[in-house]
Scaffold this active site. Sequence first.
Site, PDB file in Angstrom:
ATOM      1  N   SER A 141       1.010  -1.227   0.060  1.00 12.91           N
ATOM      2  CA  SER A 141       0.748   0.343   0.306  1.00 12.91           C
ATOM      3  C   SER A 141       0.784   1.610   0.149  1.00 12.91           C
ATOM      4  CB  SER A 141      -1.014  -0.121   1.263  1.00 12.91           C
ATOM      5  OG  SER A 141      -1.929   0.985   0.868  1.00 12.91           O
ATOM      6  N   GLU A 246      -1.784  -2.348  -8.658  1.00 13.94           N
ATOM      7  CA  GLU A 246      -3.252  -2.342  -7.775  1.00 13.94           C
ATOM      8  C   GLU A 246      -3.592  -0.846  -7.123  1.00 13.94           C
ATOM      9  OE1 GLU A 246      -3.419  -2.377  -3.656  1.00 13.94           O
ATOM     10  OE2 GLU A 246      -1.308  -1.815  -3.706  1.00 13.94           O
ATOM     11  N   HIS A 316      -4.851  -5.033  -1.792  1.00 12.56           N
ATOM     12  CA  HIS A 316      -5.690  -4.935  -0.543  1.00 12.56           C
ATOM     13  C   HIS A 316      -6.774  -5.955  -0.591  1.00 12.56           C
ATOM     14  CE1 HIS A 316      -4.295  -1.089  -0.958  1.00 12.56           C
ATOM     15  NE2 HIS A 316      -4.312  -0.574   0.105  1.00 12.56           N
TER      16      HIS A 316
END
Length: 349
Positions: A141, A246, A316
């Site tokens: 992330s 992502e 995630h």
Amino acid sequence: MKKRRFLQTVGLGVLPVLGFSQPFQKTSLAKKLLPNALKPGDLVGLVSPSSATADLMQFTFAKEAMEGLGLKVIEGKHLRNRNGHLAGTDQERAADLNEMFANKTVKAIVCIRGGSGASRILPLIDYEIIKKNPKPILGYSDITALHNAIHSKTGLITFHGPNGSGNWGKFNVDQFKSVFFEQNDNIHFENEVEETEDLVIKENRIRTIFPGKAVGDLVGGNLTVLTSLAGSPYLPSFKDKILFLEDIGEEPYRIDRMMSTLMLMGVFEEIKGFVFGQCTDCDPSGGYGNLTIDQIFDDYLLPHKIPAYRGAMIGHIPKQFLLPFGAKVMLDADKGTITTMQPIFEQSR
């Protein structure tokens, strides 16, 4: 966990053909650096380079997860600090990271969470200390900022995977042990397929965008964080790379905006292959004329005819690949697989 909502992006223009772009920037090329190997019983350091952790039990969960993996744990001095939404001041968060790399008894570094703020500390990181003490660092992330900066400045292979306070179910535990403890030269990443009563398997399916195989060093991470580094000296070269991405909580028009940033940077002309993981909670909120995620990827990637697929277990999601950032890999867009093609650890110790 949500990533930053503010972007430090460059201004975007409109081009008539999405396959056209001009190289945006060039970064210095660092020689590839292998981290020292990790083994059970080693000491790992917990740091928080991004957002603060409000729930104190998350620190307990992260510590117990590492101990459950057979490791010993030391916390960064400022791990539990808070400065607004951040886990301490920029200086404190950078100091914890620098000290963990400098501490020779610490054999790996695990980021407790992502969120927002890692990009703020990039100028404060001591990259020379990292070169002298190469060790694994794990997170995803917002930790995308650290992966890209550290690799671009030092050449160190880092690891994109679960954060310390994240999900540590069987799949992720097996990934951790396979990557760090077994230390195979050829690690194979392929989506887990779970059979149900349905005649058709629907979970964890991949879609081939353009067929074929490609070999190159693996770079990328969270799309929002990656594009927020545009124009900075903290992105590696994308020449002949395999790009993985992502995201979470971004509507398709925002994905399109960020993909256009990469296009304007010349990224799609340079890379050899592309894989998108999961875009969690990325459904459009309404209105007319929304492009789908599939249409967006087709628009930007098909003109370049590079092997590409989407749907990998990256992002995630509870079960996620633990990818060696910067390692040489083979991507197979037809089968939806990523396989390492080189040792990813230094075996000297």
